[in-house]
Design a protein around this motif. Structure first.
Motif, PDB file in Angstrom:
ATOM      1  N   UNK A   1       0.830  -1.213   0.000  1.00  0.00           N
ATOM      2  CA  UNK A   1       0.000   0.000   0.000  1.00  0.00           C
ATOM      3  C   UNK A   1       0.858   1.253   0.000  1.00  0.00           C
ATOM      4  N   UNK A   2       1.890   1.254   0.833  1.00  0.00           N
ATOM      5  CA  UNK A   2       2.780   2.406   0.928  1.00  0.00           C
ATOM      6  C   UNK A   2       3.521   2.645  -0.378  1.00  0.00           C
ATOM      7  N   UNK A   3       4.044   1.583  -0.984  1.00  0.00           N
ATOM      8  CA  UNK A   3       4.769   1.728  -2.247  1.00  0.00           C
ATOM      9  C   UNK A   3       3.858   2.247  -3.358  1.00  0.00           C
ATOM     10  N   UNK A   4       2.609   1.823  -3.375  1.00  0.00           N
ATOM     11  CA  UNK A   4       1.665   2.344  -4.365  1.00  0.00           C
ATOM     12  C   UNK A   4       1.457   3.843  -4.171  1.00  0.00           C
ATOM     13  N   UNK A   5       1.378   4.280  -2.927  1.00  0.00           N
ATOM     14  CA  UNK A   5       1.237   5.713  -2.641  1.00  0.00           C
ATOM     15  C   UNK A   5       2.465   6.485  -3.135  1.00  0.00           C
ATOM     16  N   UNK A   6       3.643   5.876  -3.045  1.00  0.00           N
ATOM     17  CA  UNK A   6       4.879   6.531  -3.501  1.00  0.00           C
ATOM     18  C   UNK A   6       5.015   6.553  -5.018  1.00  0.00           C
ATOM     19  N   UNK A   7       4.231   5.709  -5.711  1.00  0.00           N
ATOM     20  CA  UNK A   7       4.287   5.715  -7.164  1.00  0.00           C
ATOM     21  C   UNK A   7       4.612   4.389  -7.823  1.00  0.00           C
ATOM     22  N   UNK A   8       4.614   3.291  -7.071  1.00  0.00           N
ATOM     23  CA  UNK A   8       4.873   1.979  -7.664  1.00  0.00           C
ATOM     24  C   UNK A   8       3.787   1.660  -8.688  1.00  0.00           C
ATOM     25  N   UNK A   9       4.215   1.383  -9.928  1.00  0.00           N
ATOM     26  CA  UNK A   9       3.256   1.064 -10.996  1.00  0.00           C
ATOM     27  C   UNK A   9       3.498  -0.310 -11.597  1.00  0.00           C
ATOM     28  N   UNK A  10       4.729  -0.817 -11.496  1.00  0.00           N
ATOM     29  CA  UNK A  10       5.094  -2.123 -12.046  1.00  0.00           C
ATOM     30  C   UNK A  10       5.923  -2.851 -10.999  1.00  0.00           C
ATOM     31  N   UNK A  11       5.677  -4.160 -10.829  1.00  0.00           N
ATOM     32  CA  UNK A  11       6.453  -4.901  -9.842  1.00  0.00           C
ATOM     33  C   UNK A  11       6.693  -6.335 -10.277  1.00  0.00           C
ATOM     34  N   UNK A  12       7.885  -6.794 -10.007  1.00  0.00           N
ATOM     35  CA  UNK A  12       8.229  -8.203 -10.079  1.00  0.00           C
ATOM     36  C   UNK A  12       8.338  -8.656  -8.632  1.00  0.00           C
ATOM     37  N   UNK A  13       7.931  -9.890  -8.363  1.00  0.00           N
ATOM     38  CA  UNK A  13       7.913 -10.393  -6.998  1.00  0.00           C
ATOM     39  C   UNK A  13       8.803 -11.624  -6.921  1.00  0.00           C
ATOM     40  N   UNK A  14       9.680 -11.680  -5.920  1.00  0.00           N
ATOM     41  CA  UNK A  14      10.548 -12.847  -5.756  1.00  0.00           C
ATOM     42  C   UNK A  14       9.739 -14.037  -5.242  1.00  0.00           C
ATOM     43  N   UNK A  15      10.275 -15.215  -5.433  1.00  0.00           N
ATOM     44  CA  UNK A  15       9.565 -16.463  -5.117  1.00  0.00           C
ATOM     45  C   UNK A  15       8.965 -16.530  -3.706  1.00  0.00           C
ATOM     46  N   UNK A  16       9.673 -16.131  -2.666  1.00  0.00           N
ATOM     47  CA  UNK A  16       9.064 -16.259  -1.333  1.00  0.00           C
ATOM     48  C   UNK A  16       7.752 -15.496  -1.163  1.00  0.00           C
ATOM     49  N   UNK A  17       7.495 -14.476  -1.984  1.00  0.00           N
ATOM     50  CA  UNK A  17       6.267 -13.686  -1.833  1.00  0.00           C
ATOM     51  C   UNK A  17       5.243 -13.934  -2.934  1.00  0.00           C
ATOM     52  N   UNK A  18       5.519 -14.811  -3.860  1.00  0.00           N
ATOM     53  CA  UNK A  18       4.601 -15.032  -4.971  1.00  0.00           C
ATOM     54  C   UNK A  18       3.207 -15.468  -4.522  1.00  0.00           C
ATOM     55  N   UNK A  19       3.119 -16.320  -3.497  1.00  0.00           N
ATOM     56  CA  UNK A  19       1.812 -16.738  -3.010  1.00  0.00           C
ATOM     57  C   UNK A  19       1.032 -15.569  -2.420  1.00  0.00           C
ATOM     58  N   UNK A  20       1.691 -14.670  -1.709  1.00  0.00           N
ATOM     59  CA  UNK A  20       1.022 -13.493  -1.162  1.00  0.00           C
ATOM     60  C   UNK A  20       0.569 -12.544  -2.267  1.00  0.00           C
ATOM     61  N   UNK A  21       1.391 -12.443  -3.304  1.00  0.00           N
ATOM     62  CA  UNK A  21       1.060 -11.544  -4.407  1.00  0.00           C
ATOM     63  C   UNK A  21      -0.172 -12.048  -5.131  1.00  0.00           C
TER      64      UNK A  21
END
Length: 75
Positions: free
Chosen positions: A55-75
């Motif tokens: 949420x915080x990163x989106x507020x800062x301007x995150x528009x594109x993201x790649x996610x590493x394997x440990x967080x793929x299930x959360x994503x």
């Protein structure tokens, strides 16, 4: 990475997860996002921080993201 960002940052891309130091995403994708005036960062986010950090990163301007394997299930 942060030093090379444009002076006015309206959006950015990132590889997010834990660990991210090994990721080549910033180097491999920098040309693509540079053409869009958006820098690419590697940002460490632990699984317990996922919801608040995203949420915080989106507020800062995150528009594109790649996610590493440990967080793929959360994503």
């Amino acid at each position: 990475e942060w030093y090379l960002k444009p002076k006015t940052l309206t959006s950015f891309a990132a590889v997010i997860g834990d660990p991210v130091a090994h990721s080549r995403t910033p180097a491999e994708q920098s040309e693509f996002f540079s053409a869009r005036q958006a820098p690419v960062f590697a940002i460490r986010i632990a699984p317990l921080e996922w919801s608040a950090a995203l949420s915080f990163l989106k507020e800062l301007g995150l528009r594109w993201a790649a996610v590493t394997s440990p967080l793929k299930e959360l994503a």
